[in-house]
Design a protein around this motif. Structure first.
Motif, PDB file in Angstrom:
ATOM      1  N   ALA A  84      86.558  -3.004  67.390  1.00  0.00           N
ATOM      2  CA  ALA A  84      87.392  -1.741  66.232  1.00  0.00           C
ATOM      3  C   ALA A  84      87.843  -2.447  65.880  1.00  0.00           C
ATOM      4  CB  ALA A  84      87.509  -0.554  67.396  1.00  0.00           C
ATOM      5  N   VAL A  85      88.979  -3.226  65.919  1.00  0.00           N
ATOM      6  CA  VAL A  85      89.687  -3.770  64.882  1.00  0.00           C
ATOM      7  C   VAL A  85      89.167  -5.321  64.831  1.00  0.00           C
ATOM      8  CG1 VAL A  85      91.737  -6.039  65.253  1.00  0.00           C
ATOM      9  CG2 VAL A  85      91.719  -3.370  66.978  1.00  0.00           C
ATOM     10  N   TYR A  86      88.221  -5.724  64.927  1.00  0.00           N
ATOM     11  CA  TYR A  86      87.227  -6.822  64.297  1.00  0.00           C
ATOM     12  C   TYR A  86      86.595  -6.394  63.578  1.00  0.00           C
ATOM     13  CZ  TYR A  86      83.368 -10.501  64.383  1.00  0.00           C
ATOM     14  OH  TYR A  86      82.803 -10.433  63.594  1.00  0.00           O
ATOM     15  N   HIS A  87      86.007  -5.151  64.005  1.00  0.00           N
ATOM     16  CA  HIS A  87      85.000  -4.914  62.984  1.00  0.00           C
ATOM     17  C   HIS A  87      85.594  -4.267  61.698  1.00  0.00           C
ATOM     18  CE1 HIS A  87      81.669  -1.874  61.052  1.00  0.00           C
ATOM     19  NE2 HIS A  87      82.485  -1.056  61.091  1.00  0.00           N
ATOM     20  N   SER A  88      87.242  -3.361  61.648  1.00  0.00           N
ATOM     21  CA  SER A  88      88.053  -3.457  60.910  1.00  0.00           C
ATOM     22  C   SER A  88      88.219  -4.549  59.399  1.00  0.00           C
ATOM     23  CB  SER A  88      88.739  -2.718  61.040  1.00  0.00           C
ATOM     24  OG  SER A  88      90.116  -2.244  60.443  1.00  0.00           O
ATOM     25  N   ALA A  89      88.658  -5.621  61.153  1.00  0.00           N
ATOM     26  CA  ALA A  89      89.157  -6.673  59.639  1.00  0.00           C
ATOM     27  C   ALA A  89      87.935  -7.009  59.343  1.00  0.00           C
ATOM     28  CB  ALA A  89      89.768  -7.856  60.992  1.00  0.00           C
ATOM     29  N   VAL A  90      86.982  -7.166  59.166  1.00  0.00           N
ATOM     30  CA  VAL A  90      85.411  -7.988  58.997  1.00  0.00           C
ATOM     31  C   VAL A  90      85.178  -6.700  57.855  1.00  0.00           C
ATOM     32  CG1 VAL A  90      83.104  -7.628  59.118  1.00  0.00           C
ATOM     33  CG2 VAL A  90      84.729  -8.582  61.257  1.00  0.00           C
ATOM     34  N   ASN A  91      85.769  -5.287  57.765  1.00  0.00           N
ATOM     35  CA  ASN A  91      85.511  -4.325  57.036  1.00  0.00           C
ATOM     36  C   ASN A  91      86.609  -4.324  55.270  1.00  0.00           C
ATOM     37  OD1 ASN A  91      82.866  -3.281  57.504  1.00  0.00           O
ATOM     38  ND2 ASN A  91      84.134  -1.537  58.538  1.00  0.00           N
ATOM     39  N   PHE A  92      87.774  -4.589  56.128  1.00  0.00           N
ATOM     40  CA  PHE A  92      89.020  -4.580  55.488  1.00  0.00           C
ATOM     41  C   PHE A  92      89.241  -6.120  54.243  1.00  0.00           C
ATOM     42  CE2 PHE A  92      93.561  -5.115  54.773  1.00  0.00           C
ATOM     43  CZ  PHE A  92      94.240  -3.442  54.330  1.00  0.00           C
ATOM     44  N   ALA A  93      88.606  -7.734  55.122  1.00  0.00           N
ATOM     45  CA  ALA A  93      88.887  -8.664  54.472  1.00  0.00           C
ATOM     46  C   ALA A  93      87.055  -8.671  53.381  1.00  0.00           C
ATOM     47  CB  ALA A  93      88.534  -9.912  55.456  1.00  0.00           C
ATOM     48  N   THR A  94      86.346  -8.184  53.630  1.00  0.00           N
ATOM     49  CA  THR A  94      84.798  -7.580  52.737  1.00  0.00           C
ATOM     50  C   THR A  94      84.193  -8.608  52.671  1.00  0.00           C
ATOM     51  OG1 THR A  94      85.560  -8.952  50.783  1.00  0.00           O
ATOM     52  CG2 THR A  94      86.359  -6.593  51.020  1.00  0.00           C
ATOM     53  N   LEU A  95      84.039  -9.077  54.749  1.00  0.00           N
ATOM     54  CA  LEU A  95      83.606 -10.445  55.031  1.00  0.00           C
ATOM     55  C   LEU A  95      82.320  -9.847  55.066  1.00  0.00           C
ATOM     56  CD1 LEU A  95      86.216 -12.039  57.664  1.00  0.00           C
ATOM     57  CD2 LEU A  95      85.290 -12.729  55.825  1.00  0.00           C
ATOM     58  N   GLY A  96      81.805  -8.609  56.116  1.00  0.00           N
ATOM     59  CA  GLY A  96      80.299  -7.466  55.993  1.00  0.00           C
ATOM     60  C   GLY A  96      79.745  -8.853  56.701  1.00  0.00           C
ATOM     61  N   TYR A  97      79.721  -9.199  58.073  1.00  0.00           N
ATOM     62  CA  TYR A  97      78.826 -10.580  58.691  1.00  0.00           C
ATOM     63  C   TYR A  97      77.355  -9.362  59.387  1.00  0.00           C
ATOM     64  CZ  TYR A  97      82.540 -13.775  59.144  1.00  0.00           C
ATOM     65  OH  TYR A  97      83.797 -14.371  59.773  1.00  0.00           O
ATOM     66  N   PRO A 111      82.236   0.234  54.239  1.00  0.00           N
ATOM     67  CA  PRO A 111      82.346  -0.318  52.988  1.00  0.00           C
ATOM     68  C   PRO A 111      83.275   0.560  52.711  1.00  0.00           C
ATOM     69  CG  PRO A 111      80.464   0.284  53.278  1.00  0.00           C
ATOM     70  CD  PRO A 111      80.422   0.763  54.583  1.00  0.00           C
ATOM     71  N   LEU A 112      83.603   1.384  52.001  1.00  0.00           N
ATOM     72  CA  LEU A 112      85.146   1.870  52.216  1.00  0.00           C
ATOM     73  C   LEU A 112      86.477   1.570  52.143  1.00  0.00           C
ATOM     74  CD1 LEU A 112      84.248   6.236  52.859  1.00  0.00           C
ATOM     75  CD2 LEU A 112      84.041   4.944  50.560  1.00  0.00           C
ATOM     76  N   GLU A 113      86.501   1.050  53.487  1.00  0.00           N
ATOM     77  CA  GLU A 113      87.641   0.552  53.967  1.00  0.00           C
ATOM     78  C   GLU A 113      87.182  -0.943  53.105  1.00  0.00           C
ATOM     79  OE1 GLU A 113      90.175  -1.854  58.078  1.00  0.00           O
ATOM     80  OE2 GLU A 113      87.269  -0.944  58.334  1.00  0.00           O
ATOM     81  N   ALA A 114      86.086  -1.707  52.489  1.00  0.00           N
ATOM     82  CA  ALA A 114      86.215  -2.814  52.375  1.00  0.00           C
ATOM     83  C   ALA A 114      86.961  -2.747  50.586  1.00  0.00           C
ATOM     84  CB  ALA A 114      84.462  -3.585  51.928  1.00  0.00           C
ATOM     85  N   ILE A 115      86.779  -1.036  49.748  1.00  0.00           N
ATOM     86  CA  ILE A 115      87.497  -1.214  49.051  1.00  0.00           C
ATOM     87  C   ILE A 115      88.678  -0.469  49.309  1.00  0.00           C
ATOM     88  CG2 ILE A 115      87.368   1.373  47.135  1.00  0.00           C
ATOM     89  CD1 ILE A 115      83.644   1.162  47.548  1.00  0.00           C
ATOM     90  N   CYS A 116      89.212  -0.101  49.822  1.00  0.00           N
ATOM     91  CA  CYS A 116      90.903  -0.221  49.971  1.00  0.00           C
ATOM     92  C   CYS A 116      90.913  -1.238  50.606  1.00  0.00           C
ATOM     93  CB  CYS A 116      90.701   1.126  51.386  1.00  0.00           C
ATOM     94  SG  CYS A 116      92.502   1.559  51.476  1.00  0.00           S
ATOM     95  N   GLY A 117      90.873  -2.497  51.444  1.00  0.00           N
ATOM     96  CA  GLY A 117      91.194  -3.507  51.690  1.00  0.00           C
ATOM     97  C   GLY A 117      91.507  -4.186  50.560  1.00  0.00           C
ATOM     98  N   ASN A 118      90.778  -4.399  49.073  1.00  0.00           N
ATOM     99  CA  ASN A 118      90.524  -4.713  48.321  1.00  0.00           C
ATOM    100  C   ASN A 118      91.442  -4.222  47.083  1.00  0.00           C
ATOM    101  OD1 ASN A 118      88.232  -6.994  47.517  1.00  0.00           O
ATOM    102  ND2 ASN A 118      87.087  -5.665  47.468  1.00  0.00           N
ATOM    103  N   LEU A 119      91.805  -2.898  46.829  1.00  0.00           N
ATOM    104  CA  LEU A 119      92.893  -2.396  46.216  1.00  0.00           C
ATOM    105  C   LEU A 119      94.402  -2.518  46.333  1.00  0.00           C
ATOM    106  CD1 LEU A 119      91.091   1.662  45.501  1.00  0.00           C
ATOM    107  CD2 LEU A 119      91.106  -0.846  43.798  1.00  0.00           C
TER     108      LEU A 119
END
Length: 140
Positions: A84-97, A111-119
């Motif tokens: 869960a942490v790995y998946h979250s980190a990939v989303n948050f950092a917008t890596l999108g593996y 993708p919503l977490e990725a937007i949150c990470g960017n903001l």
């Protein structure tokens, strides 16, 4: 759909509250007279100040990643916290593996977490710029 919006909204609000609170606290600390003098008058002080600010911001990112990972675990999307942490980190950092995905109803949370990470990264950049301005002596 309503449950998805509530979950995503809760994640967003929690993450932004953490990032904004941390940003305000960091800026106030950097603007303190002792830190301001140290950062302006010694190269080592400037390096220490920016390192401390960067570390504090990185810590807020880890906390936010852990919150999203907790949400994913609460939704029973992953069997263990490490995944869960790995998946979250990939989303948050917008890596999108894309090597790990959630079930269809919850997939949009990535993708919503990725937007949150960017903001929240944008907020962090503002905090770093503020610290740099203190070091340069352009803030009072």
């Amino acid at each position: 759909m309503l449950k998805l919006l509530l979950v995503a909204g809760g994640g967003f609000v929690t993450n932004f509250a953490i990032q904004i609170a941390a940003g305000v606290l960091i800026v106030r600390m950097v603007n303190g007279p002792g830190v301001r003098w140290l950062a302006r008058n010694r190269l080592a002080g400037a390096v220490q100040t920016l390192s401390a600010v960067s570390f504090a911001l990185l810590l807020t990112f880890f906390i936010q990643i852990a919150i999203w990972a907790g949400i994913f675990r609460a939704l029973h999307q992953f069997d263990d916290m490490e995944t869960a942490v790995y998946h979250s980190a990939v989303n948050f950092a917008t890596l999108g593996y894309g090597d790990i995905v959630m079930a269809a109803p919850w997939r949009i949370l990535g993708p919503l977490e990725a937007i949150c990470g960017n903001l929240t990264l944008g907020i962090a950049v503002g905090v770093l710029v503020s610290a740099l301005r203190v070091i340069q002596g352009s803030e009072r």
